[in-house]
Design an enzyme around this catalytic site. Sequence first.
Site: not given
Ligand code: FAD
Length: 309
Positions: A17, A48, A108, A160
């Site tokens: 990454e 990222t 994000g 998370h």
């Molecule tokens: P989601 O899957 O949407 O989940 C976010 C939260 O909402 C979780 O607590 C989940 O349980 C909850 N949730 C999901 N669906 C629902 C629903 N229907 N109803 C209620 N709650 C729900 N961040 C950046 O800004 N830029 C990056 O480039 C970046 N790269 C990353 C790469 C990796 C490998 C990882 C692990 C994280 C990265 N992040 C990045 C951080 C990430 O975007 C954050 O940690 C974010 O808070 C969670 O993202 P997610 O895609 O898992 O979100």
Amino acid sequence: MHIHDLLAGEEPKFSFEFFPPKTEAGTQALFASISELQSCLPSFVSVTYGAGGSTRSQTHDLVARLRKETGLNPVPHLTCIGHTEREVSQILERYTAAGVGNILALRGDAPAGAMNYEHRNDAFPHAADLVKFIRRFGERHGHSDPRGFGIGVAAFPEGHPATPNRFLEMDHLKAKIDAGADYICTQMFFDNRDFYDFKARCELAGIHVPIIAGIMPVSSVSGLHRMAGLAGGCRFPAKLLKALQRAGDDPDRVRRIGIHYATEQCSDLLQHGVRNLHLYTLNQSAASREILLNLGVIHRDGTHCRMTA
Ligand code: FAD
């Protein structure tokens, strides 16, 4: 080629990454690292997307340059935060035109200072909504692969922090797979038992896509403290902290401990049949190369050796 297809087969796969640098000097340093890492033959490299979408064009430009100038397979991260459907469509059109085959779809992190950011006001409140949109976009817009983009999503072996209910969290992860994601890349973790347990919970939840384990070699104690404060922040085992304490404020010893610890983690994962490892490089090549050298994946000159599972 879709990451899901690249990860098929028994041979262990490694990926890296990077983040888009803010300065010309940073870009030059990154490309120096990339030229060092290219011979390790990573299955892909990911780029990222800054918190709150702050590196929108830099992420695109770096990915497009990697496509054009290197033999690497770059995977851009794309986040929901603050984006309209139209903006996401435009971004996806540009990636289609650049021949990008895969996207890591994320909700994000909120922009710096926006502690009470209201995700539900976004066009895509959760990553699953973005996955669904990307899946439909690829099918409609003449992507070079008739299946459209390969789509990865994030997961958190230790959970998370925003979802204390771990049953609900697995439901949300499953929703991302059901929406069309075809692989998972995890947050970094420092105790492999968390990963093994997470993998077993995925199986119980009916999640059968490839899961890539995220590994971060510790490079400095201040970096470790920064990581601890990030959303999705992880647990640091006493074994690692004790080793770092022994190193005191000697940066070279801290670096060596980070490499040693990450090598042991990777080695244990490989022995337990985990075939897909993703190294968080912080745009540096040395630690990743040393880990792969220690694991017998590359020769001392950096060229790749074939490895069996
Ligand atoms: P989601 O899957 O949407 O989940 C976010 C939260 O909402 C979780 O607590 C989940 O349980 C909850 N949730 C999901 N669906 C629902 C629903 N229907 N109803 C209620 N709650 C729900 N961040 C950046 O800004 N830029 C990056 O480039 C970046 N790269 C990353 C790469 C990796 C490998 C990882 C692990 C994280 C990265 N992040 C990045 C951080 C990430 O975007 C954050 O940690 C974010 O808070 C969670 O993202 P997610 O895609 O898992 O979100």
